[in-house]
Each structure stands twice: as structure tokens, then as C-alpha cells.
Scaffold this active site. Structure first.
Site, PDB file in Angstrom:
ATOM      1  CB  CYS A  92      45.261 -10.359 -48.906  1.00 39.00           C
ATOM      2  SG  CYS A  92      47.029 -10.447 -49.143  1.00 39.00           S
TER       3      CYS A  92
ATOM      4  NE  ARG B 196      54.180 -14.374 -50.413  1.00 34.63           N
ATOM      5  CZ  ARG B 196      53.377 -13.912 -51.363  1.00 34.63           C
ATOM      6  NH1 ARG B 196      53.887 -13.539 -52.519  1.00 34.63           N
ATOM      7  NH2 ARG B 196      52.073 -13.799 -51.171  1.00 34.63           N
TER       8      ARG B 196
ATOM      9  CG  HIS C 236      44.798 -14.149 -45.707  1.00 33.82           C
ATOM     10  ND1 HIS C 236      43.835 -14.264 -46.690  1.00 33.82           N
ATOM     11  CD2 HIS C 236      45.889 -13.619 -46.311  1.00 33.82           C
ATOM     12  CE1 HIS C 236      44.335 -13.840 -47.843  1.00 33.82           C
ATOM     13  NE2 HIS C 236      45.568 -13.433 -47.640  1.00 33.82           N
TER      14      HIS C 236
HETATM   15  N1  GLN Z   1      49.016 -11.712 -54.783  1.00 35.54           N
HETATM   16  C1  GLN Z   1      49.000 -10.676 -53.771  1.00 35.54           C
HETATM   17  C2  GLN Z   1      50.367 -10.517 -53.090  1.00 35.54           C
HETATM   18  O1  GLN Z   1      51.162 -11.435 -53.127  1.00 35.54           O
HETATM   19  C3  GLN Z   1      47.941 -10.984 -52.711  1.00 35.54           C
HETATM   20  C4  GLN Z   1      48.211 -12.249 -51.916  1.00 35.54           C
HETATM   21  C5  GLN Z   1      47.044 -12.666 -51.045  1.00 35.54           C
HETATM   22  O2  GLN Z   1      45.878 -12.426 -51.338  1.00 35.54           O
HETATM   23  N2  GLN Z   1      47.334 -13.383 -49.927  1.00 35.54           N
HETATM   24  O3  GLN Z   1      50.615  -9.479 -52.487  1.00 35.54           O
END
Ligand code: GLN
Length: 250
Positions: free
Chosen positions: A94, A132, A201
Site C-alpha cells: 500500500c 477510499r 494488507h
Molecule cells: N496513505 C496512503 C493512502 O491512503 C496509503 C494507505 C495505506 O498504506 N494503507 O492511499
């Protein structure tokens, strides 16, 4: 003499959210089953990369952590790129994945420079939560040697990732359920030689034992060590978990 396997963990303080440390534990577990000693090397801000690495790991991180580390990562770019070109393995999750691309623009418009290992750019549409990509992710792996096995994990990112033109990279997988690299493309992750970037993840490797074995097999071959015992390992729990999660979320 027992063989040694050098793991380098990049920015463990800033870039290891949502249990990403589990990826290192999974690698160490299987390597120890093979009677291979793991040398675990942590590299923080302002610290040099070790002389020797067989496999790098960088986990996920929130925008603010990415902004803290990205300039330091530029100092490590040359050795990282040379090592990957030479066949060293790498897993980036990520936020770590995004920083190994060309650039990441946060929802507030902050420009975060990447090291250009992966031919990707990432842009977050806005800083509100509604846009998101969050949820369980099920996908078909596109790494040729892995014969379209199912990968599963959990994603939570604002960044929308796209491949740049004439990319030297391949997508890691085709999405079955969930988002992946962005809201439209239905591809997820990125592969370049033995380096993988992904939004999985969860942790990724404990839920996807075949991907763990792929990393380890590549490095045993590069180190001229036998891969014979990989086929004898009992990874039943991990394999059963993968199947159950795929069936639940696909
Ligand atoms: N900050 C980055 C985003 O929001 C990565 C998030 C993460 O590592 N889960 O895309």
C-alpha cells in the site's frame, strides 16, 4: 554451515500499519522450517541500507508518514534499484508500494516523490473518507509461475494507482472482488522482476502462502540453494485459510 537469509525492513516505525509485520513473520516461519537462519535488519530514517539483503519489506503508512519518509527513501534509491535489478526480492504494501512508484499526490494535493522502481503513479481524489478503497480484496494472481492462484487480503487506501505508458511492470492480479489499484481498472498491484507492490494488507503473506513460497523460491535459486524441500512443507492451515477467505469474500 547453516545458510543465512537477509531480510531488510524499511521504516518499521513509520510504515507498518494493519499488521504488515506479519509478512516478515511469515517469511521467517517458512525459512526456519527450511533450517535457514534469518538475519533481520531494520532500516530507519537517516540509516544506511545494509551491505547485504535477499528480501526487502516496506509496509503501509498513512499520508503523514509517507510525507515523513519519502525524502529519506530518495537517499536509498540507487542501492534499492540496483539490488532489485540484480534479482533481490521485495514486498511493498500500500503506502510503501505507492512510494516505490514515480509519485503519489495526497488528497490535500501534497506531491510525494517516489523512486520509480514501479512504473506507476498514484493520486488520491480527495481527502474525504467516501472515496477510499476499503474492504476485503479477492483476486487472481497474474505471476506466470503461480498459475492464477487466488490472493486475498484487506485494502484501505485513498490513492488511485495507474500504470504509466510503456510500463516494464505487470499487474500482480486481476480483481475478482474489491477495488485494487483504482476504482475502475480491476487490476491490482505491480510486479517487476522479484519485486511486488500490492494493496493487500491483512497481513498479505500469512493469507497467501503460495506468494510467500514464490519469494523464497526465487531467492534460493539466486543464492544457488536447493528448493527441493519447499514442496514438502506442510502449509495446510495457511492454504485452508486462503480458501475459506476467498470463498467468503469473492
Ligand atoms: N496513505 C496512503 C493512502 O491512503 C496509503 C494507505 C495505506 O498504506 N494503507 O492511499
Amino acid at each position: 554451515m547453516q545458510s543465512k537469509f537477509y531480510i531488510t525492513h524499511l521504516y518499521p516505525l513509520e510504515m507498518s500499519i494493519y499488521g504488515d509485520m506479519g509478512n516478515i513473520i511469515a517469511m521467517k516461519y517458512i525459512l526456519n522450517l527450511l533450517d535457514i537462519e534469518v538475519i533481520y535488519q531494520k532500516v530507519n530514517i537517516a540509516q544506511k541500507l545494509p551491505y547485504r539483503t535477499d528480501w526487502y519489506f516496506i509496509g503501509g503508512g498513512q499520508d503523514k508518514e509517507q510525507l515523513i519518509i519519502y525524502e529519506d527513501l530518495q537517499q536509498k534509491k540507487e542501492q534499492l534499484l540496483n539490488d532489485i535489478k540484480g534479482g533481490v526480492g521485495l514486498l511493498a504494501i500500500c503506502g510503501g508500494y505507492q512510494l516505490l512508484g514515480k509519485k503519489f499526490v495526497t488528497g490535500r494535493g501534497e506531491q510525494v516523490l517516489g523512486i520509480g522502481l514501479f512504473d506507476i503513479t498514484t493520486q488520491a481524489p480527495s481527502s474525504n473518507v467516501k472515496t477510499r478503497c476499503i474492504g476485503n480484496l479477492v483476486e487472481k494472481c497474474l505471476i506466470p509461475e503461480l498459475n492464477q492462484i487466488n490472493l486475498v487480503g484487506f485494502e484501505n487506501h485513498s490513492g488511485q494507482t495507474n500504470f504509466t505508458n510503456r510500463s516494464k511492470c505487470l499487474p500482480l492480479a486481476k480483481v475478482i472482488a474489491g477495488y485494487g489499484n483504482n476504482l475502475e481498472s480491476k487490476y491490482e498491484g505491480c510486479v517487476y522482476k522479484n519485486a511486488v507492490g500490492t494493496y493487500l494488507h491483512g497481513s498479505c503473506l500469512p493469507k497467501n502462502p503460495e506468494l510467500t513460497l514464490w519469494f523464497i523460491r526465487n531467492q534460493l535459486l539466486r543464492k544457488n540453494l536447493s528448493t527441493k524441500r519447499l514442496g514438502e512443507l506442510n502449509l495446510e492451515i495457511s492454504r485452508k485459510t486462503n480458501k475459506q477467505l476467498v470463498n467468503k469474500f469473492k
